[in-house]
Structure formats: C-alpha cells, structure tokens
Design an enzyme around this catalytic site. Structure first.
Site, mmCIF file in Angstrom:
data_model
loop_
_atom_site.group_PDB
_atom_site.id
_atom_site.type_symbol
_atom_site.label_atom_id
_atom_site.label_comp_id
_atom_site.label_asym_id
_atom_site.label_seq_id
_atom_site.Cartn_x
_atom_site.Cartn_y
_atom_site.Cartn_z
ATOM 1 N N ASP A 76 0.877 -1.170 0.000
ATOM 2 C CA ASP A 76 0.000 0.000 0.000
ATOM 3 C C ASP A 76 0.917 1.223 0.000
ATOM 4 O O ASP A 76 2.090 1.137 0.355
ATOM 5 C CB ASP A 76 -0.940 -0.001 1.217
ATOM 6 C CG ASP A 76 -2.110 0.975 1.016
ATOM 7 O OD1 ASP A 76 -2.055 1.792 0.073
ATOM 8 O OD2 ASP A 76 -3.081 0.922 1.803
HETATM 9 C C1 BGC Z 1 -4.915 3.554 0.330
HETATM 10 C C2 BGC Z 1 -5.127 2.624 -0.853
HETATM 11 C C3 BGC Z 1 -4.959 3.398 -2.134
HETATM 12 C C4 BGC Z 1 -3.590 4.058 -2.148
HETATM 13 C C5 BGC Z 1 -3.345 4.889 -3.373
HETATM 14 C C6 BGC Z 1 -3.622 4.303 0.235
HETATM 15 O O1 BGC Z 1 -3.518 5.256 1.251
HETATM 16 O O2 BGC Z 1 -4.952 2.817 1.526
HETATM 17 O O3 BGC Z 1 -6.388 2.057 -0.807
HETATM 18 O O4 BGC Z 1 -5.120 2.544 -3.225
HETATM 19 O O5 BGC Z 1 -3.490 4.923 -1.011
HETATM 20 O O6 BGC Z 1 -4.157 6.001 -3.383
#
Ligand code: BGC
Length: 736
Positions: free
Chosen positions: A224
C-alpha cells in the site's frame, strides 16, 4: 518477452529500479529492454486518474460504492461494472485499477466500510471475484486490497492485529482466498498495519506461507502507498513491488552484498514484475469501446438494483405519479454519491434526485438542514413546504468527513439536526419517506417511528438520482438487500467494547461473531438484519429438495427449491442459503451464508433455483489440523429471504473423515477425557467402576482438573492412594 534473458542482462540497479514505483502513479519502464512504464490508479468506485496539474480534475463514471453495489447480490452486474471500469481505464491510459477491497467489517464505525462489500466474507469474496474478472478480461489489471487485517482506519499505519487463527482464516482471509483463487488478480496490495507483530508489507506468514504456498498466488504483491517500513525485510519476506515511498536503492544493494537477501529472491520479484508488464502490454493491445453515456446508464441500473427498501408502512410506496410532494434536504440537490479519500471519484454526469423526482411529480424543495449547524429556520422552511403535500421525501445521511479514509467514525448516529428535521416535519405531514445516504450502517431507531418509508440509498454513484426517483414512483421495483446488518445502536454491535483497540493493539475478541453471526448467535435484536430488503411484490418459497441426505468429504450437495412471484408486478428476489452446524465441538456462529442467487420473476412466474454446496460450505478452520475440516454430524440447510426470514429448512448428515477433536494428552482435563471415546473412554470407565457419576457433588470440580493429577483427584474423594495410582498407571500406558 523473454523474462529470464532480460533478468540475466539487468544490472543490480536496474533490477532494484523495477521493484520500486517511479512516482505516485507510475511503474518504472526500461527503454533498453522495451519495458514500458505502467500507470496505476484508484480505485474501486470509478477510475480516479490523478492529473499532474492539480487544477485539472479528471472525471469518470462514479459507480455505487461496494457497500451498496453488493446489495444487488448480482454477480453479472458486478462483472459488467468491472468491464465498464476497464473500458474507462483504457480510455484514460490506466493499466491497473487499485481495487477492489475486501476487508472485514467488524464495526459500522470503520471509516472505509463503504469501500468493502459485506460483513459476510463469502459474499465479499464472490462479488469481488466477479468484479475482478470483469476488469481483467478486458486487459486491465486489478489490485485486491488491503491484504489483510486492515479493518479499521484508526492508527492504520501503526496498529497490530491480534487475531486467532480460526477467526483469521474464516473471517479475514476467506474473501481474499475466494477472489484470489477464482479471479487471479494481477496484483495484491499488502496493507499498512501489522499482524502478529510484523508489518503486513513485510510479513512472511501472510505474504509467503499463505499467499504463495497455500493460495498458489502467482501475481505481484505490492505495498500500500508508503506501507513499507523495512525495504530489505519486505523483499526478503515476499513483497515484490514498493509503491508510494522512495527509499534508497543503496539499502537493498548493501543487503544483497551482505548476503541478507539473495539475488535469487530479487530475481523472483523482478520476474513477477516483468510478468505483470507483459500482461499490461498484451492488455493495451485489446480492442475496446468506451461509451460514457452507456456507462452512465449502467451506473443508473446498478443504483436501481442496489438501493434497499427498509420500511414501507401501508404500502405508501410507490407513490402515484404527478402527485404533489415536498422534497427536503441538501442531498436531494447535492447527492452523496461516493466516499472520500483515495476512492473519491469526480463523476462524469451526476443525476440530481430532485430533478428526476420533479419529472415524475409536482415537487417543492426546501433545504431542511445544513451540514454544520442546527438551523431552526431551515427546519421551519421545510415544515412550511411539507404542509398539505401528498408525501414528504427527506434526503438525509452522513457527511464525507465522517466516513472517509484515515479515520473511523465516533458513533453511528445521524446528525442531530437531521433527526430534529424529521421529527418536526412529521408533525405537519405524517407521510414521511426517508432516503438515507451512508456508506455503512447508521442508527435509524430514533427516526424510524416518524417515517412511513425508508430507503437506504447508500452512496450509490452518479446514477442514484434517477434510480431513487424511479423506485419512489414505481418505475422500478426495489430489490436490494442489506449486506451489512443495521444494529439498533452502537452499544449492540459485536466489537463495541474493543473497537478500535487500545494503544496500537487491535484484538479481535469477537472472533467469528462479526455482523449477523453475532446478532443471531447471541440473540441481539437488530434494526434491520443482514440480507433484508423489501419489494413491491411478494415471493413464495416451496419444494425444497436436496440431492442427498447423507454426504461425505468431496461430495457436493445440490439444494433446490422454487420461488414464485405472487404479486402483480415483476420484481427480483435475492434468495439466500445458510448452514447451521447443529452441534459442534468448537464455537461456531449460529448460521453462515454459503450460497445465494438473484432471480427476476414476472407476476405469477415460478423459477427453480439450484444452489450447490461443497465440502468447504460445511467446514470450519481447525487450527490444530491447520486446515479447514468438517465435523461429522447433522447440519441444517436454511433457505431465506433474509438472515432472519428463513422460509425453508432441511437437515442433512455429513459423515466426515476429519477428526476435528483436539489431541488429548496428560494436560487435558479429566472432564474432556470423560466425554471422549478415544482410548476406549478409559476415564469414564474408571469413574464408573468407582461409582462416580456426573451428579457426584465433586464432579464439576474434578472434571476441570488435568489428567496428570488423576491419582491426586481420586485421593481427594477418598479413593485409596494405591488404587488411584493403579488407575493412573493404567491410563498412562494406554495413552503412551
Ligand atoms: C490507500 C489505498 C490506495 C492508495 C493509493 C492508500 O492510502 O490505503 O487504498 O489505493 O493509497 O491512493
């Protein structure tokens, strides 16, 4: 692409470069090998392509969030929506869509519940798989997230999940397992928190043992955004690709030089990234059309299938067209169509509920509330408009600030000014129709008595405005059913005492009793149960048949029955199949969803439904066997219109070859031995010989003690020590 040849020619620096994103939304390419850069973007509720110029906002079709799209229980729809997302990705030059998410809904307070499908892991897994297949069949990748145990937003970067193995497998992992095995997402996004003390981006157990060895996953595991805390450990423990953070390549180079991580490990990650690029290159070649008008129609259809009718007293709905109604609430003109945070989408075309209602009736509008303050004047204005109208349609709901990424809600109450509004308007007009927009359950108990009808519209995307008007005026028969229970109040929810944990500890003390599993097992009343939703027509269930009455490991059981539309209009019914282990050795939820179907029926029409249950449908995760296993015994098969509206029941016997009982040893309690037939039930025989029965006053105390203390226990009730020792010796030989 000859991946092994490329790997043999790549320098260490080039390899490391391929294992790290170039910037927030791009993967590194490499010209000398013809490796193109690739684009990733959020998210599950529509394509959220970020622009390098912040003043440019890219628009896309905003579909209903998973929390309400799931209420359609419509696999084909989810597939179709997936395909639509892929077409828009092609159109916008996106290669990988970051979603969908299948995290567990332990509490309605969790800030990102709107991004997840259901409190039921089976339903979440099946629906996610359909959406993933829809996207990937069109040559666009997905990222199944957030793997795993990222079930709250509070302290999401630092908290540590303490989950027992049975709960972990049955409630948290199951949706990932189903979607991974069935749909093979191109990537998996490892989550921020820790699990049993190790960050999920660096967790060998989840990334290697489970994901690779057990689930056989072959795609790319990426972090993530900014989720890696230890780059070397992450790559060593199974993570392929770093995103959202830009740690130095030197760290990894040094670790390779020091032999902390092997080149073979690095090559394995590079291989998977190259394989992903290969799929992307192929995907880009696929032909596509991208018709945003058609996509808007699909968004409208998705909303119409998903909206749930919770109450309809005296059949106030549907309203007769062209009547005079009052339409109250800011959300009637500025609808809550999606959630906030990384899944927020700027819609292409937003249907305004008030506009569509106005096409079907004579409507007058009043604002009724504003989002921040109490406003007596707005309420007065709403009352004035509501007087002498056939009905009052009030749009209420949560705000984007209360339900978003990075924070959990503090309670599930609706804003107090909205509650006051409903109560006051009800004094001038009792025909109140509520439309609730929220991404998760809200407390409706206070306003429910004032409402004749309640529609849960959720955050149902850009087509919500038309869909809600069509349902209210009967152009569409409602068919959505809740995929999350609506509790009476937050105090009644399973994790109330321990959500969101303390310090950095998140302890899953509710175990498998999440959602309806808790309410049904502990007999806690709910406002609206899982699987519930009303229709404008009625359905009758009959003729339950089962292919066998006795099954064994490896068998499939075919459960079939008839559903008839006994009303005057056509409609769709969501039928649900639950299983109950009538008597079990371990704690199991009272009932669990194991199959479902959605069926369209004309008035008077009957359809024969078949649901196939396999061995896994009856199994639970037995930690001491480290696998799913079935306990022999009787199981009840329940066919319902909701989790609490069971229409048909049958019983089957499962003759299992699994011995699910815990192994016995010297530290096992005497009581367990007494009730166990292994070792020829020796303890019971000894007790029988001595005339000690369960009604002996000391029995409860004795039975709690360990077998190794048998002689002492017997001495305690005046069995001569020598005799007690003899029994102990005898059992010792039998067990060893
Ligand atoms: C979120 C993800 C997301 C990623 C990119 C993260 O903070 O938890 O779900 O896909 O950011 O935006």
């Amino acid at each position: 692409m000859n991946k092994n040849l490329i790997i043999s020619q790549l320098t260490i620096d080039e390899k490391i470069k391929l294992l790290q994103a170039k910037d927030a939304w791009t993967l590194n390419g490499m010209e000398r090998f013809d490796i193109p850069e690739a684009v990733l973007t959020d998210g599950p509720n529509g394509v959220r392509l970020m622009s390098a110029d912040p003043s440019i906002v890219n628009t896309a079709t905003a579909i209903p969030t998973e929390s309400i799209l799931s209420a359609s229980w419509d696999k084909e729809l989810l597939h179709e929506v997936g395909a639509m997302l892929a077409e828009e990705c092609h159109d916008m030059g996106v290669d990988i869509l970051l979603g969908p998410g299948v995290n567990a809904k332990r509490s309605p307070l969790a800030g990102r519940n709107f991004e997840y499908y259901s409190e039921d892991p089976y339903l979440s897994g099946i629906l996610a798989a359909e959406m993933i297949k829809g996207v990937q069949e069109k040559g666009i990748g997905t990222s199944l997230k957030h793997y795993v145990a990222n079930d709250q937003e509070t302290r999401r970067f630092t908290s540590d999940a303490a989950v027992d193995e049975q709960t972990f497998r049955e409630m948290l992992l199951a949706p990932f397992e189903i979607a991974i095995k069935d749909a093979k997402p191109w990537t998996i996004m490892a989550a921020y928190p820790s699990f049993r003390g190790e960050h999920l981006c660096e967790n060998e157990y989840t990334l290697k043992t489970i994901l690779r060895d057990e689930f056989g996953y072959e795609g790319v595991a990426l972090s993530d955004w900014g989720g890696i805390t230890d780059k070397v450990k992450a790559h060593k423990n199974g993570l392929d690709l770093e995103t959202g953070s830009f740690s130095s390549a030197d760290i990894l180079k040094r670790a390779i030089a020091d032999g902390i991580i092997s080149m073979a490990d690095i090559d394995e990650h590079v291989f998977r990234v190259l394989e992903l690029i290969e799929k992307i290159v192929e995907g880009r070649k696929m032909e596509y059309t991208c018709d945003y008008d058609k996509h808007h129609e699909l968004a409208q259809k998705a909303a119409a299938e998903s909206i749930v009718l919770l109450k309809n007293e005296n059949h106030i709905l549907p309203l007769t067209k062209q009547c005079e109604v009052a339409v109250i609430g800011k959300f009637a003109k500025e609808p809550r169509f999606g959630g906030g945070g990384s899944s927020g989408v700027a819609p292409k075309k937003l249907d305004i509920p008030f506009d569509y209602l106005s096409q079907l009736c004579n409507s007058s509008f009043a604002m009724g509330y504003d989002m921040e303050d109490d406003n007596a004047e707005l309420i007065e204005g709403a009352c004035a408009v509501s007087n002498n109208k056939k009905a009052v349609i009030i749009f209420i709901g949560t705000t984007e600030v209360t339900e978003s990424e990075g924070a959990d809600r503090l309670d599930i109450k609706l804003p107090q000014n909205q509650v006051e509004l409903v109560k006051k308007v009800a004094r001038v007009n009792e025909n109140i129709i509520i439309c609730n927009a929220s991404g998760s359950a809200v407390e409706l108990a206070e306003i429910e008595p004032y409402a004749k009808a309640i529609l849960h519209t959720g955050l149902s995307g850009e087509g919500c405005g038309k869909a809600v008007a069509d349902i209210i005026f009967g152009n569409i028969c409602p068919s959505g059913k809740l995929t999350e229970s609506f509790p009476v109040c937050i105090e009644n929810t399973p994790t109330y005492p321990y959500f969101p944990g303390y310090d950095n500890h998140v302890v899953y003390s509710e175990r498998m009793l999440q959602g309806y599993r808790y309410y049904d097992t502990k007999k806690i009343p709910v406002m609206y149960p899982f699987g519930y939703g009303l229709s404008y027509t009625n359905f009758e269930y009959s003729n339950l048949e089962m292919s066998q009455t006795n099954i064994k490991n490896g068998d499939s059981l075919r459960v079939s029955f008839d559903v008839k539309n006994v009303g005057d209009i056509s409609g769709a019914e969501v039928v649900q199949c639950y299983i109950r282990d009538i008597q079990s050795y371990v704690e199991r939820p009272y009932k669990e969803l194991k199959g479902f179907d959605r069926v369209e029926l004309q008035p008077g029409e009957t359809k024969h439904i078949e649901i196939v249950l396999d061995e896994r449908s009856f199994a639970y995760f037995a930690p001491h066997l480290n696998r799913f296993a079935v306990e022999s015994g009787d199981f009840e098969i329940m066919i319902g219109a909701s989790s609490q509206d069971i229409r048909l029941k049958g019983i089957i016997h499962f003759d299992s070859e699994d011995d699910v009982r815990l192994p016995l040893d010297w530290t096992t309690s005497i009581g367990v031995y007494y009730n166990d037939d292994r070792y020829s039930g020796m303890v019971r025989k000894v007790f029988d010989e001595l005339g000690i029965t369960e009604s002996h006053p000391m029995f409860p105390m004795l039975s709690g003690m360990k077998l190794e203390d048998l002689a002492g226990v017997l001495a305690y009730i005046q069995v001569p020590t020598e005799q007690g020792m003899k029994y102990q010796e005898m059992i010792y030989h039998a067990i060893d």
